[in-house]
Design an enzyme around this catalytic site. Sequence first.
Site, PDB file in Angstrom:
ATOM      1  N   HIS A  21       0.842  -1.206   0.000  1.00 38.81           N
ATOM      2  CA  HIS A  21       0.000   0.000   0.000  1.00 38.81           C
ATOM      3  C   HIS A  21       0.877   1.255   0.000  1.00 38.81           C
ATOM      4  O   HIS A  21       0.595   2.225  -0.711  1.00 38.81           O
ATOM      5  CB  HIS A  21      -0.868   0.060   1.265  1.00 38.81           C
ATOM      6  CG  HIS A  21      -1.869  -1.042   1.413  1.00 38.81           C
ATOM      7  ND1 HIS A  21      -1.957  -1.830   2.523  1.00 38.81           N
ATOM      8  CD2 HIS A  21      -2.853  -1.468   0.565  1.00 38.81           C
ATOM      9  CE1 HIS A  21      -2.950  -2.688   2.382  1.00 38.81           C
ATOM     10  NE2 HIS A  21      -3.504  -2.510   1.203  1.00 38.81           N
ATOM     11  N   LYS A  45     -15.545  -8.306   4.497  1.00 35.95           N
ATOM     12  CA  LYS A  45     -14.412  -8.613   5.392  1.00 35.95           C
ATOM     13  C   LYS A  45     -14.731  -8.194   6.826  1.00 35.95           C
ATOM     14  O   LYS A  45     -15.417  -7.191   7.035  1.00 35.95           O
ATOM     15  CB  LYS A  45     -13.162  -7.849   4.948  1.00 35.95           C
ATOM     16  CG  LYS A  45     -12.566  -8.327   3.641  1.00 35.95           C
ATOM     17  CD  LYS A  45     -11.335  -7.505   3.285  1.00 35.95           C
ATOM     18  CE  LYS A  45     -10.748  -7.940   1.958  1.00 35.95           C
ATOM     19  NZ  LYS A  45      -9.661  -7.023   1.527  1.00 35.95           N
ATOM     20  N   ARG A  94      -2.114  -5.925  -8.539  1.00 37.09           N
ATOM     21  CA  ARG A  94      -1.042  -6.888  -8.281  1.00 37.09           C
ATOM     22  C   ARG A  94      -0.904  -7.928  -9.383  1.00 37.09           C
ATOM     23  O   ARG A  94       0.155  -8.208  -9.864  1.00 37.09           O
ATOM     24  CB  ARG A  94      -1.273  -7.580  -6.937  1.00 37.09           C
ATOM     25  CG  ARG A  94      -0.982  -6.672  -5.768  1.00 37.09           C
ATOM     26  CD  ARG A  94      -1.351  -7.320  -4.477  1.00 37.09           C
ATOM     27  NE  ARG A  94      -2.774  -7.648  -4.491  1.00 37.09           N
ATOM     28  CZ  ARG A  94      -3.389  -8.318  -3.549  1.00 37.09           C
ATOM     29  NH1 ARG A  94      -2.712  -8.771  -2.525  1.00 37.09           N
ATOM     30  NH2 ARG A  94      -4.684  -8.556  -3.638  1.00 37.09           N
ATOM     31  N   SER A 132      -2.741  -7.815   3.285  1.00 40.90           N
ATOM     32  CA  SER A 132      -2.923  -7.576   4.720  1.00 40.90           C
ATOM     33  C   SER A 132      -3.193  -8.887   5.452  1.00 40.90           C
ATOM     34  O   SER A 132      -2.709  -9.096   6.569  1.00 40.90           O
ATOM     35  CB  SER A 132      -4.076  -6.602   4.944  1.00 40.90           C
ATOM     36  OG  SER A 132      -3.778  -5.370   4.326  1.00 40.90           O
TER      37      SER A 132
HETATM   38  N1  COA Z   1       0.311  -4.206  -2.706  1.00 44.86           N
HETATM   39  C1  COA Z   1       0.095  -5.264  -1.940  1.00 44.86           C
HETATM   40  N2  COA Z   1      -1.131  -5.620  -1.501  1.00 44.86           N
HETATM   41  C2  COA Z   1      -2.180  -4.851  -1.841  1.00 44.86           C
HETATM   42  C3  COA Z   1      -2.027  -3.711  -2.622  1.00 44.86           C
HETATM   43  C4  COA Z   1      -0.706  -3.404  -3.058  1.00 44.86           C
HETATM   44  N3  COA Z   1      -0.473  -2.349  -3.806  1.00 44.86           N
HETATM   45  N4  COA Z   1      -3.236  -3.153  -2.807  1.00 44.86           N
HETATM   46  C5  COA Z   1      -4.123  -3.927  -2.159  1.00 44.86           C
HETATM   47  N5  COA Z   1      -3.482  -4.931  -1.566  1.00 44.86           N
HETATM   48  C6  COA Z   1      -4.115  -6.023  -0.807  1.00 44.86           C
HETATM   49  C7  COA Z   1      -4.753  -5.539   0.442  1.00 44.86           C
HETATM   50  O1  COA Z   1      -3.865  -5.647   1.546  1.00 44.86           O
HETATM   51  C8  COA Z   1      -5.924  -6.493   0.582  1.00 44.86           C
HETATM   52  O2  COA Z   1      -5.492  -7.659   1.257  1.00 44.86           O
HETATM   53  P1  COA Z   1      -6.507  -8.585   2.054  1.00 44.86           P
HETATM   54  O3  COA Z   1      -7.455  -9.160   1.031  1.00 44.86           O
HETATM   55  O4  COA Z   1      -5.638  -9.593   2.675  1.00 44.86           O
HETATM   56  O5  COA Z   1      -7.206  -7.679   3.032  1.00 44.86           O
HETATM   57  C9  COA Z   1      -6.276  -6.906  -0.833  1.00 44.86           C
HETATM   58  O6  COA Z   1      -5.160  -6.557  -1.598  1.00 44.86           O
HETATM   59  C10 COA Z   1      -7.482  -6.219  -1.383  1.00 44.86           C
HETATM   60  O7  COA Z   1      -7.270  -4.828  -1.281  1.00 44.86           O
HETATM   61  P2  COA Z   1      -8.326  -3.798  -1.849  1.00 44.86           P
HETATM   62  O8  COA Z   1      -8.615  -4.063  -3.257  1.00 44.86           O
HETATM   63  O9  COA Z   1      -7.836  -2.458  -1.484  1.00 44.86           O
HETATM   64  O10 COA Z   1      -9.618  -4.180  -1.103  1.00 44.86           O
HETATM   65  P3  COA Z   1     -10.000  -3.698   0.270  1.00 44.86           P
HETATM   66  O11 COA Z   1     -10.911  -4.686   0.863  1.00 44.86           O
HETATM   67  O12 COA Z   1      -8.823  -3.354   1.093  1.00 44.86           O
HETATM   68  O13 COA Z   1     -10.792  -2.343  -0.098  1.00 44.86           O
HETATM   69  C11 COA Z   1     -12.712  -1.014  -0.554  1.00 44.86           C
HETATM   70  C12 COA Z   1     -12.006  -2.344  -0.824  1.00 44.86           C
HETATM   71  C13 COA Z   1     -12.731  -0.722   0.942  1.00 44.86           C
HETATM   72  C14 COA Z   1     -11.946   0.078  -1.292  1.00 44.86           C
HETATM   73  C15 COA Z   1     -14.154  -1.124  -1.110  1.00 44.86           C
HETATM   74  O14 COA Z   1     -14.800  -2.205  -0.449  1.00 44.86           O
HETATM   75  C16 COA Z   1     -14.953   0.154  -0.888  1.00 44.86           C
HETATM   76  O15 COA Z   1     -14.839   1.088  -1.668  1.00 44.86           O
HETATM   77  N6  COA Z   1     -15.761   0.210   0.202  1.00 44.86           N
HETATM   78  C17 COA Z   1     -16.602   1.374   0.544  1.00 44.86           C
HETATM   79  C18 COA Z   1     -18.061   1.111   0.181  1.00 44.86           C
HETATM   80  C19 COA Z   1     -18.263   1.277  -1.299  1.00 44.86           C
HETATM   81  O16 COA Z   1     -18.124   2.343  -1.870  1.00 44.86           O
HETATM   82  N7  COA Z   1     -18.655   0.163  -1.946  1.00 44.86           N
HETATM   83  C20 COA Z   1     -18.842   0.118  -3.371  1.00 44.86           C
HETATM   84  C21 COA Z   1     -17.539  -0.130  -4.063  1.00 44.86           C
HETATM   85  S1  COA Z   1     -17.742  -0.167  -5.802  1.00 44.86           S
END
Ligand code: COA
Length: 166
Positions: A21, A45, A94, A132
């Site tokens: 991140h 989650k 990724r 994460s």
């Molecule tokens: N390098 C390494 N790991 C990475 C990364 C990077 N650059 N970017 C993301 N990751 C990992 C994260 O650690 C995460 O790991 P995990 O699955 O073990 O937790 C995984 O990739 C997924 O990350 P991400 O795509 O950022 O998903 P998220 O669950 O962390 O976030 C939200 C998703 C919160 C952005 C999305 O649910 C959201 O926008 N929520 C708000 C409500 C909303 O608007 N909903 C409609 C969305 S269209």
Amino acid sequence: MNKVKKVAICPGSFDPVTNGHLDIIHRAAELFDEVIVLVLTNTSKTPVFTKEERVQLIERATADLPQVTVESFDGLLADYAKEKQAVAIVKGLRAMSDFEYEFQMALTNRKLYPEAETVFLTTKEEHMYLSSSLVRQVAGLGGDISDFVPACIVPDIFNKIGKGVK
Ligand code: COA
């Protein structure tokens, strides 16, 4: 003439923030005037760290970046982007496995708030495998997480999910 600041949002659940991140946040800070790292809820989650804890860890890990602020929000990312008049939502890609899910989110966010472009930055090779949940799993079993997260947050992670400070 006053130049309008270009605000970008780096959204995620950050449970906890990782070096993957942080690489994306640093690179976004080079591209935009202001970057808001936004801690959100992914309804599929169940987070281990509270929202406040996740914000604090990111604040500490980004203390060297004056153009970066950290916030949390309980609603839709698109609504927050609209409120801040953000021009971009920045995410790390990724591997192909991320693509379908990210594409779906990007299209939904565009429908909800077309003014913000989703910008994908390719993750550095060394972070391709990182997540994460992997950090939580390794810490929970007492493993070395120093290559995965910044040193300043390692003790907090072990205090929360490991067997005390490592
Ligand atoms: N390098 C390494 N790991 C990475 C990364 C990077 N650059 N970017 C993301 N990751 C990992 C994260 O650690 C995460 O790991 P995990 O699955 O073990 O937790 C995984 O990739 C997924 O990350 P991400 O795509 O950022 O998903 P998220 O669950 O962390 O976030 C939200 C998703 C919160 C952005 C999305 O649910 C959201 O926008 N929520 C708000 C409500 C909303 O608007 N909903 C409609 C969305 S269209």
